[in-house]
Design a protein around this motif. Structure first.
Motif: not given
Length: 311
Positions: A176, A191-195, A219-222, A237, A239
């Motif tokens: 990363h 602004d990152e994608r999170w779990v 932003r939480v994807e999972h 992935t 995140v």
């Protein structure tokens, strides 16, 4: 007055509903009502009142409930005084663990007590929202629980013994763009994608504070509660996630790094919860001491597996 009925009154104040008391005592709601009615006849004053569909304690009921707590603690101490010998100190103790502390604590606790001829411990695992944790002390002698350190103390009339404070770190893929930094700011991460965990569990509350500090929506994807699965998602992935440093740090695989968070540092407080009368038992005190010793190994320099993870 019947001590059993006093305990029922105490549970009504702690748990807040007839249904919850009935579940805790493994009896029917009607049996709970009968016990309270008998206690009220013995007391000679109204102890409860209806409000909507709920049942609340009157001022007299709250006063008697407070006295009942002292009675129950005194009864437990009296029983401990009568049976304060080796057999009592070795009485079985049930312990509930939440999932992320289980791999670190479960086997080590049982083995430590077995080696010291200590009490036999039975382990159970529970994954419930924080609001439901205190009620578990009606099913287990000791309940391991966690909360962010600025959260209100546990309700439900339970006693809490602090075992460990651990910060939340940010788990990142080793490739990363932020992985090379020594520490991270909330503005770097919003602004990152999170779990993250499901709502009502930690670290969802940590992400909310990261977003507030950065003044942006996270932003939480999972939504996953199992930290091993969280670490796998980070590794494969792209995140990122918030993970507790010591207990979950041992689950971090190759290809994932942990970095501290600046500006909005969050600390997870791990505690052992119990009914006050349960804490008076010698066997429970022995298990509590072993818990502290095992958790001490998770602290930096304590020699525990999490402290040596290197991430």
């Amino acid at each position: 007055m019947d001590v059993t009925h006093l305990r029922t009154l105490r549970l009504l104040e702690d748990l807040g509903s007839l249904r919850a008391v009935a579940q805790a005592l493994y009896i029917s709601p009607s049996a709970v009502s009968q016990q309270l009615a008998q206690l009220q006849r013995e007391a000679g004053v109204a102890l409860t009142r209806r409000e909507g569909r709920g049942l609340l304690l009157t001022e007299a009921g709250r006063a008697l409930s407070a006295a009942a707590r002292e009675v129950l603690v005194a009864m437990a101490r009296a029983e401990a005084a009568v049976t304060a010998h080796d057999a009592a100190a070795d009485a079985p103790v049930s312990v509930a663990l939440f999932h992320s502390v289980g791999p670190l604590l479960g086997g080590r606790l049982v083995a430590r007590l077995a080696a010291a001829n200590g009490p036999t411990v039975t382990i159970g695992d529970e994954d419930v929202p924080g609001a439901r944790v205190p009620a578990l002390t009606s099913e287990y002698d000791l309940v391991l629980a966690h909360r962010v350190d600025h959260a209100p103390p546990w309700g439900g009339g339970v006693s809490a013994v602090e075992l460990l404070r651990e910060p939340f770190d940010i788990a990142l893929p080793a490739a990363h763009r932020l992985a090379g930094r020594d520490a991270l700011d909330p503005a770097d991460l919003a602004d990152e994608r999170w779990v993250s965990s499901r709502e009502g569990y930690s670290p969802a509350d940590v992400l909310a504070l990261v977003g507030a500090a950065a003044h942006r929506h996270v932003r939480v994807e999972h939504r996953v509660n199992d930290y091993a699965t969280v670490a796998s998602l980070v590794a494969h992935t792209g995140v990122i996630a918030a993970l507790p440093r010591y207990t979950a740090g041992a689950m971090v695989p190759d290809g994932v790094v942990l970095r501290p968070l600046r500006g909005a540092p969050q600390v997870r407080l791990i505690e052992a919860l119990a009914r006050p009368e349960t804490l008076a038992r010698p066997a429970v005190q022995r298990v509590l001491l072993a818990l502290r010793e095992v958790m001490e190994g998770a602290r930096p320099g304590g020699g525990g597996p999490a402290a040596a993870s290197g991430n």
